[in-house]
Design an enzyme around this catalytic site. Structure first.
Site, PDB file in Angstrom:
ATOM      1  N   TYR A 163       4.117 -14.304   3.471  1.00  0.00           N
ATOM      2  CA  TYR A 163       3.163 -14.073   4.558  1.00  0.00           C
ATOM      3  C   TYR A 163       3.937 -14.079   5.867  1.00  0.00           C
ATOM      4  O   TYR A 163       4.996 -14.689   5.998  1.00  0.00           O
ATOM      5  CB  TYR A 163       1.988 -15.052   4.579  1.00  0.00           C
ATOM      6  CG  TYR A 163       1.047 -14.821   3.421  1.00  0.00           C
ATOM      7  CD1 TYR A 163       0.190 -13.728   3.405  1.00  0.00           C
ATOM      8  CD2 TYR A 163       1.056 -15.675   2.324  1.00  0.00           C
ATOM      9  CE1 TYR A 163      -0.665 -13.508   2.333  1.00  0.00           C
ATOM     10  CE2 TYR A 163       0.209 -15.448   1.250  1.00  0.00           C
ATOM     11  CZ  TYR A 163      -0.642 -14.360   1.260  1.00  0.00           C
ATOM     12  OH  TYR A 163      -1.466 -14.117   0.187  1.00  0.00           O
ATOM     13  N   TYR A 198      -4.288  -6.524   2.708  1.00  0.00           N
ATOM     14  CA  TYR A 198      -3.533  -6.288   3.947  1.00  0.00           C
ATOM     15  C   TYR A 198      -2.939  -4.883   4.030  1.00  0.00           C
ATOM     16  O   TYR A 198      -2.386  -4.504   5.052  1.00  0.00           O
ATOM     17  CB  TYR A 198      -2.418  -7.326   4.092  1.00  0.00           C
ATOM     18  CG  TYR A 198      -2.939  -8.734   4.188  1.00  0.00           C
ATOM     19  CD1 TYR A 198      -3.597  -9.180   5.333  1.00  0.00           C
ATOM     20  CD2 TYR A 198      -2.783  -9.638   3.135  1.00  0.00           C
ATOM     21  CE1 TYR A 198      -4.090 -10.473   5.422  1.00  0.00           C
ATOM     22  CE2 TYR A 198      -3.271 -10.931   3.219  1.00  0.00           C
ATOM     23  CZ  TYR A 198      -3.924 -11.343   4.361  1.00  0.00           C
ATOM     24  OH  TYR A 198      -4.411 -12.614   4.460  1.00  0.00           O
ATOM     25  N   ASN A 243       3.905 -15.329   8.921  1.00  0.00           N
ATOM     26  CA  ASN A 243       4.351 -16.452   9.760  1.00  0.00           C
ATOM     27  C   ASN A 243       5.556 -17.201   9.213  1.00  0.00           C
ATOM     28  O   ASN A 243       6.160 -18.000   9.926  1.00  0.00           O
ATOM     29  CB  ASN A 243       3.195 -17.430   9.988  1.00  0.00           C
ATOM     30  CG  ASN A 243       2.089 -16.812  10.821  1.00  0.00           C
ATOM     31  OD1 ASN A 243       2.185 -15.667  11.254  1.00  0.00           O
ATOM     32  ND2 ASN A 243       1.028 -17.551  11.035  1.00  0.00           N
ATOM     33  N   HIS A 303      -0.538  -5.036  11.105  1.00  0.00           N
ATOM     34  CA  HIS A 303       0.525  -6.026  10.887  1.00  0.00           C
ATOM     35  C   HIS A 303       1.465  -5.623   9.743  1.00  0.00           C
ATOM     36  O   HIS A 303       2.527  -6.224   9.592  1.00  0.00           O
ATOM     37  CB  HIS A 303      -0.111  -7.382  10.576  1.00  0.00           C
ATOM     38  CG  HIS A 303       0.424  -8.516  11.399  1.00  0.00           C
ATOM     39  ND1 HIS A 303       1.163  -8.357  12.558  1.00  0.00           N
ATOM     40  CD2 HIS A 303       0.319  -9.863  11.223  1.00  0.00           C
ATOM     41  CE1 HIS A 303       1.481  -9.540  13.042  1.00  0.00           C
ATOM     42  NE2 HIS A 303       0.990 -10.470  12.268  1.00  0.00           N
ATOM     43  N   ASN A 335       4.630 -13.642  15.514  1.00  0.00           N
ATOM     44  CA  ASN A 335       4.938 -14.859  14.757  1.00  0.00           C
ATOM     45  C   ASN A 335       5.976 -14.636  13.661  1.00  0.00           C
ATOM     46  O   ASN A 335       6.763 -15.534  13.361  1.00  0.00           O
ATOM     47  CB  ASN A 335       3.662 -15.448  14.142  1.00  0.00           C
ATOM     48  CG  ASN A 335       2.756 -16.051  15.196  1.00  0.00           C
ATOM     49  OD1 ASN A 335       3.215 -16.469  16.255  1.00  0.00           O
ATOM     50  ND2 ASN A 335       1.471 -16.080  14.922  1.00  0.00           N
ATOM     51  N   ASP A 383       5.497  -4.595  13.756  1.00  0.00           N
ATOM     52  CA  ASP A 383       4.484  -4.060  14.661  1.00  0.00           C
ATOM     53  C   ASP A 383       4.587  -4.736  16.024  1.00  0.00           C
ATOM     54  O   ASP A 383       4.952  -5.910  16.110  1.00  0.00           O
ATOM     55  CB  ASP A 383       3.089  -4.302  14.069  1.00  0.00           C
ATOM     56  CG  ASP A 383       2.820  -5.784  13.810  1.00  0.00           C
ATOM     57  OD1 ASP A 383       1.926  -6.350  14.457  1.00  0.00           O
ATOM     58  OD2 ASP A 383       3.513  -6.384  12.950  1.00  0.00           O
TER      59      ASP A 383
END
Length: 195
Positions: free
Chosen positions: A64, A14, A66, A19, A112, A91
Site C-alpha cells: 500500500y 484501486y 504509505n 493514485h 505519502n 501521481d
C-alpha cells in the site's frame, strides 16, 4: 542495473485511480517489453528485461502507498542499486492533469508514498517521474480525490501521459536523467500575440 518503481495500491478496487498511475506505467511498459511483473520479493512484485546493454528491474510495491519505502529500500539494498539508477513514478496533484515531469531529486511534497521512500532510503537524491492528476476542487477531500477515478474527458490525457512516461524511462536508461528531462519536460510555449 536500473530499478524502475511505479507507485500505487494493490487490489482491484484501486485499479484506474489517480493514485495508481505509477502502476499503470509499469503495466504499460512491461506489456511493451513483453515481460511479466509477478515475482514476489522485498514487499513487491518485480520483472526484469534487458535493453541498451542494461538489466532493468520493474517493480510495484505491495505494501500500500504509505509504506512504499519498505519495498523500494529493500530492492535498492538487495540489488545494490546506486541512487542515480533508481527511478520512481508517481501521481502529483501539483501538476496539471496529464503533465509529465522528470526530476533528478526533490522533496516528497504532499505524497505519502514518496515520503515513505525518502524516509527508508534516508535521502531524496534519486530521480523521479511525476504525472499530473490536477487538484481537487476547493474544499474537496484529498484522499477521496486521489483514490477516485479520472473523468472520461481526462482519459486521453492520462493515456498520453503513460506513454510519455514510458518514453522517458527509455531515455533515462539509455542516455541518463539529463537527456530524459530535456526530451520529456518540454513545456508548450503560449501562443504569441498578434499585437
Amino acid at each position: 542495473m536500473y530499478l524502475i518503481v511505479g507507485l500505487g495500491n494493490i487490489g482491484k478496487e484501486y485499479d484506474g485511480t489517480r493514485h495508481n498511475i505509477g502502476f499503470e506505467v509499469i503495466d504499460y511498459l512491461s506489456a511493451k517489453k513483453g515481460i511479466a511483473v509477478k515475482k514476489k520479493e522485498q514487499n513487491g512484485l518485480t520483472g526484469v528485461y534487458h535493453e541498451f546493454g542494461e538489466k532493468i528491474l520493474l517493480a510495484k510495491p505491495t505494501t500500500y502507498m504509505n509504506n512504499s519505502g519498505l519495498c523500494v529500500a529493500g530492492l535498492v539494498n538487495f540489488y545494490q542499486v546506486p541512487p542515480e539508477n533508481l527511478l520512481v513514478i508517481y501521481d502529483d496533484i501539483d501538476l496539471a492533469t496529464g503533465a509529465v515531469r522528470i526530476r533528478q531529486r526533490g522533496s516528497a511534497g504532499t505524497h505519502n508514498g514518496m515520503r515513505s521512500i525518502i524516509q527508508h532510503l534516508g535521502s531524496q537524491d534519486f530521480p523521479r517521474i511525476r504525472i499530473g492528476t490536477g487538484r481537487p476542487k476547493e474544499g474537496a477531500d484529498l484522499v477521496h480525490f486521489v483514490l477516485g477515478r479520472f473523468a472520461k474527458s481526462e482519459l486521453p490525457l492520462m493515456e498520453n501521459a503513460v506513454t510519455e512516461a514510458a518514453r522517458g524511462i527509455d531515455f533515462f536508461v539509455k542516455d541518463g536523467v539529463d537527456l530524459a528531462m530535456n526530451q520529456v519536460n518540454i513545456r508548450k510555449k503560449p501562443e504569441e500575440s498578434d499585437v
